[in-house]
Design a protein around this motif. Structure first.
Motif, PDB file in Angstrom:
ATOM      1  N   UNK A 243       0.836  -1.205   0.000  1.00 50.88           N
ATOM      2  CA  UNK A 243       0.000   0.000   0.000  1.00 50.88           C
ATOM      3  C   UNK A 243       0.871   1.255   0.000  1.00 50.88           C
ATOM      4  N   UNK A 244       2.131   1.109   0.423  1.00 49.65           N
ATOM      5  CA  UNK A 244       3.016   2.258   0.587  1.00 49.65           C
ATOM      6  C   UNK A 244       3.186   3.110  -0.653  1.00 49.65           C
ATOM      7  N   UNK A 245       3.524   2.530  -1.818  1.00 49.98           N
ATOM      8  CA  UNK A 245       3.667   3.382  -3.002  1.00 49.98           C
ATOM      9  C   UNK A 245       2.405   4.180  -3.323  1.00 49.98           C
ATOM     10  N   UNK A 246       1.234   3.546  -3.193  1.00 42.82           N
ATOM     11  CA  UNK A 246      -0.005   4.258  -3.471  1.00 42.82           C
ATOM     12  C   UNK A 246      -0.238   5.413  -2.514  1.00 42.82           C
ATOM     13  N   UNK A 247       0.010   5.182  -1.221  1.00 43.57           N
ATOM     14  CA  UNK A 247      -0.152   6.267  -0.249  1.00 43.57           C
ATOM     15  C   UNK A 247       0.829   7.389  -0.527  1.00 43.57           C
ATOM     16  N   UNK A 248       2.069   7.020  -0.911  1.00 44.37           N
ATOM     17  CA  UNK A 248       3.051   8.050  -1.249  1.00 44.37           C
ATOM     18  C   UNK A 248       2.615   8.868  -2.448  1.00 44.37           C
ATOM     19  N   UNK A 249       2.008   8.218  -3.436  1.00 40.71           N
ATOM     20  CA  UNK A 249       1.517   8.935  -4.610  1.00 40.71           C
ATOM     21  C   UNK A 249       0.388   9.880  -4.234  1.00 40.71           C
ATOM     22  N   UNK A 250      -0.507   9.437  -3.351  1.00 45.87           N
ATOM     23  CA  UNK A 250      -1.625  10.282  -2.929  1.00 45.87           C
ATOM     24  C   UNK A 250      -1.130  11.514  -2.183  1.00 45.87           C
ATOM     25  N   UNK A 251      -0.202  11.312  -1.237  1.00 43.67           N
ATOM     26  CA  UNK A 251       0.226  12.449  -0.409  1.00 43.67           C
ATOM     27  C   UNK A 251       1.185  13.376  -1.145  1.00 43.67           C
ATOM     28  N   UNK A 252       1.664  12.985  -2.320  1.00 41.59           N
ATOM     29  CA  UNK A 252       2.409  13.938  -3.155  1.00 41.59           C
ATOM     30  C   UNK A 252       1.522  14.518  -4.253  1.00 41.59           C
ATOM     31  N   UNK A 253       0.550  13.731  -4.725  1.00 41.42           N
ATOM     32  CA  UNK A 253      -0.300  14.212  -5.803  1.00 41.42           C
ATOM     33  C   UNK A 253      -1.323  15.238  -5.372  1.00 41.42           C
ATOM     34  N   UNK A 254      -1.952  15.014  -4.209  1.00 36.97           N
ATOM     35  CA  UNK A 254      -2.995  15.941  -3.762  1.00 36.97           C
ATOM     36  C   UNK A 254      -2.473  17.352  -3.476  1.00 36.97           C
ATOM     37  N   UNK A 255      -1.324  17.519  -2.806  1.00 37.97           N
ATOM     38  CA  UNK A 255      -0.857  18.884  -2.530  1.00 37.97           C
ATOM     39  C   UNK A 255      -0.417  19.652  -3.763  1.00 37.97           C
ATOM     40  N   UNK A 256      -0.223  18.966  -4.886  1.00 36.61           N
ATOM     41  CA  UNK A 256       0.286  19.660  -6.068  1.00 36.61           C
ATOM     42  C   UNK A 256      -0.675  20.745  -6.538  1.00 36.61           C
TER      43      UNK A 256
END
Length: 422
Positions: free
Chosen positions: A160-173
């Protein structure tokens, strides 16, 4: 069951959860940030004028080449371990790789905030090396420990880690763009985020040893038991099919926000949301993979996962609107790390005596597929009449590759049928 066994089981459960969450944090930093933060930041870098599409493609390729180099280095670890007088696959070595790779991820991400464009290809290359070492070290260390604790299925939580990392970098953009942030400021913020995730995982990754026989038996319990030795041809097809997944997803994973911005009306808020949707799908798919019965043939599951990703890629071509991109992003993400989880389970089962080397080979072939993707897309863009047409061609190639991978897995499952033992 005696009451005296309950406290021990509770302790094992707490330890297993701690290990799974630490693995999740490590992969969120190394993969979600170290590798994939480039995707949401690429449109900002294009806007700032510090790169163009061709340069961005080569920066992505440098990162994927580093990922390949890291996988090859990991394959050599058994030999290096023997030279150093350690047992191959030593848990302490994996823990050291994870810690060192996480520190490197934090530093290399932060250095991209500096106005030294000549250094960016090297930084992305080294970030790829670090992400591969963290990924393989985390997967083997955590899956070995979880198998020892009798909870091998919890390995899906790690991915699940890569997906969570993508979410927490994608949303703030989106917020960064609205606030007028530069891409450099985004890299600095993501370096700080990687440092926080690194701190969360740091104390768990220690070199506590797991007896090889116990770890192997626990890992085998996670997947259907099959006759040994497995045919060399099946191992070769598994490696080839897994390598195809790298090319199949990488065009979308590198250029999704750019493709969406070109297809949708100017000023639309949707392009900044498709990448987080992909990340949410990654995390959800990894979580759902833990609920699949261990007796299910992983080859059929892999074939279904490739077909699902192929549909997700096709939607970006056939339905280039907000709904098509959103659904396509979700379908591409759902099986993303589940593919890795299932393939590593199958690899550890097919060749348990060479787990580190074989998983390193799989990751290396996956890395080759990733390296091919961005230059292929850039070449097709150069030959196409429009940017949209070039991306459609690249996505068509990616979808076809995924269909081929699904056929290979289906052939393997038909040709070498499983014999499940009680």
């Amino acid at each position: 069951m005696s009451s005296s066994s309950v406290p021990g089981q509770a302790t094992d459960g707490a330890s297993a959860l701690r290990i799974a969450l630490a693995g999740m944090a490590a992969l969120a930093a190394a993969m979600g940030i170290g590798r994939f933060a480039f995707t949401p930041l690429l449109p900002m870098m294009l806007h700032d004028g510090v790169v163009d599409i061709a340069t961005g493609s080569w920066l992505a390729t440098a990162n994927y080449a580093g990922y390949l180099a890291g996988a090859l280095l990991y394959m050599a670890l058994p030999w290096l371990s023997r030279r150093l007088g350690r047992e191959p696959g030593n848990a302490a070595l994996n823990a050291t790789l994870v810690r060192g790779g996480l520190v490197a991820t934090v530093l290399l991400t932060g250095l991209l905030a500096l106005p030294w464009p000549a250094s960016w290809p090297l930084l992305r290359l080294l970030a790829g090396v670090a992400s591969a070492l963290v990924f393989l070290g985390t997967a083997n260390w955590c899956m070995g420990r979880l198998a020892h604790l009798g909870r091998p299925a919890w390995g899906g939580l790690i991915f699940c880690g890569p997906g969570l990392g993508i979410v927490i970098t994608g949303l703030p953009t989106s917020a960064m763009v609205a606030a007028g942030w530069s891409a450099a400021a985004g890299w600095a913020a993501f370096s700080l985020l990687a440092a926080i995730l690194c701190a969360c995982a740091w104390t768990v990754f220690r070199g506590s040893e797991v007896p090889a026989a116990v770890a192997a038996s626990g890992a085998a319990a996670a997947v259907p038991l099959m006759p040994a030795p497995r045919p060399v041809g099946e191992r070769a097809l598994l490696a080839a099919a897994y390598g195809l997944a790298g090319l199949g997803y990488i065009v979308t994973a590198t250029f999704l926000p750019v493709i969406a911005r070109a297809a949708l009306a100017a000023g639309s808020v949707w392009p900044d949301l498709f990448w987080p949707i992909f990340g949410a799908g990654v995390a959800l798919g990894a979580l759902l993979s833990t609920r699949i019965a261990p007796t299910r043939d992983r080859r059929w599951l892999l074939a279904a996962a490739y077909l699902l990703q192929a549909v997700g890629v096709a939607l970006g071509v056939l339905w280039p609107g907000p709904a098509g991109f959103a659904l396509g992003s979700l379908l591409l993400g759902l099986p993303f790390t589940a593919i890795t989880f299932f393939a590593l389970q199958e690899a550890r089962h097919q060749w348990p005596q060479a787990a580190a080397g074989f998983t390193g080979l799989l990751t290396a072939l996956y890395g080759i597929g990733q390296i091919v993707g961005p230059p292929m897309a850039a070449a097709l863009l150069a030959r196409a009449g429009t940017r949209a047409q070039g991306f459609d061609w690249a996505l068509g190639v990616a979808g076809s590759v995924l269909l081929l991978g699904a056929v290979l897995y289906a052939f393997m499952a038909w040709r070498w049928r499983s014999r499940i033992r009680a």
